[in-house]
Motif scaffolding. Structure first.
Motif, short mmCIF file in Angstrom:
data_model
loop_
_atom_site.label_atom_id
_atom_site.label_comp_id
_atom_site.label_asym_id
_atom_site.label_seq_id
_atom_site.Cartn_x
_atom_site.Cartn_y
_atom_site.Cartn_z
N LEU A 44 48.22 -26.00 48.17
CA LEU A 44 47.57 -25.43 49.35
C LEU A 44 47.77 -26.33 50.58
CD1 LEU A 44 44.26 -24.00 47.90
CD2 LEU A 44 46.25 -22.75 48.72
N SER A 45 47.75 -27.62 50.37
CA SER A 45 47.99 -28.53 51.49
C SER A 45 49.39 -28.34 52.06
CB SER A 45 47.80 -29.97 51.02
OG SER A 45 48.13 -30.88 52.03
N GLY A 46 50.37 -28.23 51.17
CA GLY A 46 51.73 -28.00 51.63
C GLY A 46 51.92 -26.62 52.23
N ALA A 47 51.25 -25.61 51.66
CA ALA A 47 51.38 -24.25 52.17
C ALA A 47 50.77 -24.11 53.55
CB ALA A 47 50.73 -23.26 51.20
N LEU A 48 49.71 -24.83 53.81
CA LEU A 48 49.10 -24.77 55.14
C LEU A 48 49.94 -25.50 56.18
CD1 LEU A 48 45.34 -25.20 54.23
CD2 LEU A 48 46.50 -23.13 55.00
N ARG A 49 50.69 -26.50 55.73
CA ARG A 49 51.56 -27.22 56.67
C ARG A 49 52.81 -26.42 56.99
NH1 ARG A 49 51.43 -33.42 54.46
NH2 ARG A 49 49.21 -33.71 54.76
N ASN A 50 53.37 -25.73 55.98
CA ASN A 50 54.60 -24.97 56.16
C ASN A 50 54.47 -23.63 55.44
OD1 ASN A 50 57.15 -24.12 56.66
ND2 ASN A 50 58.19 -25.76 55.54
N PRO A 51 53.84 -22.64 56.06
CA PRO A 51 53.59 -21.36 55.38
C PRO A 51 54.86 -20.61 54.99
CG PRO A 51 52.24 -21.55 57.36
CD PRO A 51 53.20 -22.68 57.37
N SER A 52 55.95 -20.83 55.70
CA SER A 52 57.18 -20.10 55.38
C SER A 52 57.80 -20.57 54.07
CB SER A 52 58.19 -20.24 56.51
OG SER A 52 58.56 -21.60 56.67
N ALA A 53 57.55 -21.79 53.65
CA ALA A 53 58.11 -22.32 52.41
C ALA A 53 57.18 -22.12 51.22
CB ALA A 53 58.40 -23.80 52.57
N ALA A 54 55.98 -21.61 51.45
CA ALA A 54 55.00 -21.47 50.37
C ALA A 54 55.44 -20.44 49.34
CB ALA A 54 53.65 -21.10 50.94
N GLY A 55 56.11 -19.39 49.76
CA GLY A 55 56.54 -18.36 48.82
C GLY A 55 57.52 -18.86 47.79
#
Length: 78
Positions: free
Chosen positions: A36-47
């Motif tokens: 979640l920490s990484g997804a909030l920093r870079n939402p385009s790479a979360a998928g």
């Protein structure tokens, strides 16, 4: 008297083995929190990282299930 000591040892061992389930819960929380920490920093790479997160969760939960099985074996195997 001797049977009670053996039964007590089984329960103590099972309780100690169950600490692995708590460790698995901490591991799953760590995996998901970092995702979640990484997804909030870079939402385009979360998928692209969602599958990796689920693999990490599965490995952490597998260790918890193994500790549960060891606890059951200690309690009920004679």
């Amino acid at each position: 008297m001797e049977g009670n000591i053996v039964e007590m040892g089984q329960y103590i061992g099972a309780g100690l083995a169950c600490m692995g389930m708590g460790g698995a819960a901490v591991g799953v929380g760590n995996v998901v929190g970092n995702f979640l920490s990484g997804a909030l920093r870079n939402p385009s790479a979360a998928g692209g990282q969602t599958a990796t997160m689920f693999i990490g969760i599965a490995f952490a939960e597998a260790l918890g299930i193994f500790s549960f099985l060891v606890a059951l074996l200690l309690m009920f195997a004679v």
